[in-house]
Design an enzyme around this catalytic site. Structure first.
Site, PDB file in Angstrom:
ATOM      1  N   ASP A 144       0.861  -1.170   0.000  1.00  7.68           N
ATOM      2  CA  ASP A 144       0.000   0.000   0.000  1.00  7.68           C
ATOM      3  C   ASP A 144       0.905   1.229   0.000  1.00  7.68           C
ATOM      4  O   ASP A 144       2.083   1.135   0.343  1.00  7.68           O
ATOM      5  CB  ASP A 144      -0.886  -0.022   1.243  1.00  7.68           C
TER       6      ASP A 144
ATOM      7  N   ASP B 284      -1.490  -1.017   6.188  1.00 11.64           N
ATOM      8  CA  ASP B 284      -1.613  -0.518   7.552  1.00 11.64           C
ATOM      9  C   ASP B 284      -3.020  -0.081   7.921  1.00 11.64           C
ATOM     10  O   ASP B 284      -3.233   0.445   9.005  1.00 11.64           O
ATOM     11  CB  ASP B 284      -0.653   0.657   7.781  1.00 11.64           C
TER      12      ASP B 284
ATOM     13  N   ASP C  27      -6.934  -2.490   4.056  1.00 12.26           N
ATOM     14  CA  ASP C  27      -5.902  -3.420   3.580  1.00 12.26           C
ATOM     15  C   ASP C  27      -6.108  -4.838   4.105  1.00 12.26           C
ATOM     16  O   ASP C  27      -5.469  -5.776   3.619  1.00 12.26           O
ATOM     17  CB  ASP C  27      -4.511  -2.939   4.017  1.00 12.26           C
TER      18      ASP C  27
END
Length: 775
Positions: free
Chosen positions: A314, A510, A514
């Site tokens: 990410d 995080d 996700d």
């Protein structure tokens, strides 16, 4: 029997069995030296029988789990020595088995020490204040909203916010970082940290069970090596090693008619070093990872991480800081950046928006005093307005009036070029300033990406819900293989599954969004320091510190541990196979074979314990004086970074025709001569010579030295322009083009130079610290 009772029983039983078998071997040896062979055989038979009983129990336990291992060979070899009268060999095998089990258990206890330490220091009690009464309560009784008192040296029992004063915390157990951190009133802190300062109070924002440290301990409890693929590989190899051993032993007996040779073959094949080496090496890797702030659920995740070839990340909070910062403040003529920032922060302190928090933080960092606004009104997604003194102030997404002024167009263009967000500041309906904010790239991100590629990753992909422009910029800077923007959680899952179909894939994230992608990956890694519980629960690995480079550490540890496990197993089995051939030929009696196999087993276990230490082939060794210099200049970079923006601001003022342009130019020149150039000179004369030896030669810093020369040249040129302008009391028209080229050029050069030094040199000090902690 309960697992904890069984573990405690084994802790005493294994040394006891070792003592019995060693005593029997020694007693027989004394009797044999005294000339009493019958008594000696009696001692040795007793020692053999003492080991035979637990060995048979081990085989039965394995069969109940539908596993057939080399403990069968141990039982056969013990029975064989008794049947053929090789009582000394039986006693030696008994000592080998008992000692090997005790040594393996001790090695695993040593390797699990750090994981166990996480569990043992979990907070069990909390001091809760109700009114003026403070009482001690079990940690599980802490509720959200409770006021907790944390004394000096005590462990923070639950996540919360500092209620008053300052909290000084040692978070080394969470992050692996030895430095203490200060938290002011209102700032969030995590459970598991140790109060390294005075008594403070916190308001709990989570129960103890839902807090950070409880999640870490739950992960630590799951960290076990038994399910690691490399260990299942050991079981499969044992499945063919057992029939091979029986075939060699049976063949030796059938061809020579000597049962002693068959027993000798069984002796040197007992126990298989493979089954000793793999668990010890994997658990050692888990232990080392926990010391680096990387909690791994188990050996399976560690082994998979060691063989991964694709990484999916990410962007926000992983490759970037996850917190927008103010990068520039542009103002209308007649207003200063400080005035605009102070006004905006005074209003924004009443807003919970992430950009508002960044503006307030910037103002407080600059030491600005904020006023308390009245009549605060916030429009979701638009901004906040309030009365400040006699003025109506608005800070938000849209300006209050048309933006035809050159400074406003400059702000729009700058935001577009820098992929920055804009907060417009309006005073009584007139837009007077623009605050540009962006989520900066993590300073360690480029070096971490290089380390990850060096660790064996062949493909790195970034997924983000952000716009394509900032996503592509990050991808270009870091040299990523693929970038996907505007990704929803569903899109991320599909992308991860697509990568996983062709390679062992690691996903790092995080946030709550996700979590599905983490669960879909071969190995999910959560940035747990600031991430959500959902992402941590879905992950196989949690980074308890807010640093992506810990993933590179974990990959180094995983590959090193896996290499050690397979190396130990391969060498141990090869030696056993050679010994089996020698024994089958009749050149290795059972007693000597038992001694040889004991040496092999001890060797592979000790070799497996090497996984507790860092790979000696990694890193650059730095003298302590050089490390100190690197840290010193890194701090100076942080202090100079914001001031460098003065060069760009000066050029912008010159372009806009600001009447105070000469004053700003003079301040920029003073910054160059008084702060920047002394810093660059000190680097050239102190730091670079110190780096020459660790890096191999002075050529390693030659390009940076050339950049120093160019910085000096441009600074001198700007100084000449300042002298000419001061003599004429204004910047002359014929100076403008060259002066702008110098200012913009020097600004760009310094930005690049700072990044190069930080990535190439300053991170060496961090790497040195990491190697020290890993050893």
């Amino acid at each position: 029997m309960a697992p904890e009772h069984l573990s405690r029983w084994r802790r005493f039983a294994e040394p006891a069995l070792t003592a019995i078998t060693v005593g029997a071997l020694a007693g027989g040896g004394i009797a044999w030296l005294a000339g009493s062979r019958t008594v000696a055989d009696g001692f040795w038979m007793a020692g053999t029988a003492a080991a035979l009983i637990p060995s048979a129990l081990w085989v039965i336990a394995a069969l109940r789990q539908k596993r057939v291992g080399v403990d069968v060979i141990a039982v056969l070899s013990l029975v064989g020595t008794l049947l053929v009268g090789e009582y000394l060999a039986g006693a030696l095998i008994a000592v080998m088995l008992a000692g090997g089990r005790a040594l393996e258990a001790a090695a695993q206890r040593r390797a699990r020490h750090d994981l166990r330490a996480l569990l043992e220091r979990a907070p069990r009690f909390a001091r809760r204040r109700v009114g003026s009464v403070v009482s001690v309560v079990p940690a599980e009784q802490v509720e959200v909203g409770d006021i907790l008192v944390v004394g000096t040296g005590e462990i923070v029992p639950a996540d919360g916010r500092v209620a008053e004063s300052i909290a000084v915390l040692d978070e080394s157990a969470l992050t692996g970082e030895p430095l203490q951190n200060e938290y002011r009133a209102g700032e969030p802190i995590r459970s598991g940290a140790v109060n390294a300062g005075g008594v403070f109070e916190l308001r709990a924002t989570a129960t103890a069970a839902d807090s950070t440290y409880a999640g870490i301990t739950r992960l630590a409890q799951q960290a076990a090596a038994e399910s690691a693929p490399v260990i299942r590989l050991a079981d499969r190899m044992a499945a063919w090693f057992l029939p091979l051993t029986l075939l060699v032993a049976g063949g030796a007996w059938a061809l020579t008619g000597s049962a002693v040779r068959a027993v000798a073959v069984l002796v040197v094949a007992t126990p298989c070093p493979l089954l000793l080496a793999a668990p010890v090496a994997i658990v050692s890797g888990l232990s080392r990872a926990s010391r680096r702030g990387v909690v791994i659920r188990g050996g399976a995740a560690l082994e998979s991480l060691g063989s991964a070839t694709t990484l999916v990340l990410d962007k926000t909070g992983t490759l970037t800081e996850g917190r927008p910062v103010v990068v520039q403040i542009l103002t209308a003529p007649g207003y200063s950046a400080g005035e605009v920032l102070q006004t905006a922060a005074s209003v924004d302190q009443m807003s919970a928006h992430v950009l508002a928090a960044s503006i307030v933080t910037e103002a407080l960092t600059r030491g600005l005093e904020l006023a308390l606004p009245d009549n605060v009104v916030e429009e979701a997604g638009q901004g906040v307005s309030a009365t400040l003194g006699a003025h109506h102030v608005r800070v938000g997404k849209q300006p209050a009036d048309r933006l035809d002024a050159p400074w406003a167009r400059t702000a729009l263009n700058r935001a577009r070029l820098d992929s920055a967000a804009i907060s417009w500041v309006s005073l009584d309906g007139v837009t007077v300033g623009a605050i540009l904010l962006r989520d900066p790239l993590r300073r360690d991100a480029p070096r971490t990406i290089r380390r990850l590629r060096a660790a064996g990753l062949q493909r790195i992909v970034m997924l983000t819900g952000d716009r394509p422009d900032p996503a592509r910029e990050v991808g270009a800077v870091l040299g990523l293989d693929e970038v996907y923007a505007h990704q929803s959680p569903t899109d991320k899952v599909a992308a991860v599954r697509g990568e996983r179909d062709s390679a062992v894939t690691v996903m790092v994230g995080d946030g709550i969004n996700d979590a599905p992608a983490l669960a879909a990956a071969t190995v999910g890694v959560a940035m747990g320091a600031r991430g959500s519980t959902a992402s941590s629960d879905a992950a196989d690995i949690v980074l308890t510190t807010d640093r992506l480079d810990r993933l590179a550490d974990a990959m180094d540890i995983a590959r090193w541990s896996r290499r050690i496990a397979l190396q130990s197993a391969a060498v141990g089995m090869a030696l056993s196979l050679i010994a089996m051939a020698v024994a089958a030929a009749g050149w290795l009696p059972p007693a000597w074979g038992a001694l040889l196999q004991e040496a092999i087993d001890v060797t592979v276990i000790l070799n497996a314990l090497r996984a507790l230490r860092a790979d000696p082939a990694t890193g650059v060794d730095l003298p302590s004086e050089t490390e100190d210099l690197l840290r010193r200049f890194a701090v100076e970079h942080d202090q100079l970074r914001d001031a460098v923006g003065l060069l760009r601001e000066t050029a912008d003022r010159l372009v806009s025709g600001d009447p105070d342009a000469l004053g700003v130019l003079t301040r920029a020149h003073s910054f160059l001569t008084e702060r920047l150039l002394p810093h660059e000179f000190a680097e050239e004369t102190q730091l670079y010579p110190a780096l020459a030896r660790p890096l191999g030669s002075g050529e390693a810093t030659a390009t940076m030295s050339r950049t120093h020369a160019e910085i000096q040249r441009l600074s001198d040129r700007i100084g000449t322009h300042v002298a000419v302008a001061e003599a004429a009391q204004a910047v002359q028209a014929d100076q403008l083009d060259d002066l702008l080229a110098c200012l913009y050029g020097l600004y760009a050069l310094l930005q690049l130079h700072f990044l190069q030094e930080e990535e190439n040199y300053f991170t060496l000090a961090d790497a040195a610290d990491e190697r020290t902690q890993l050893k």
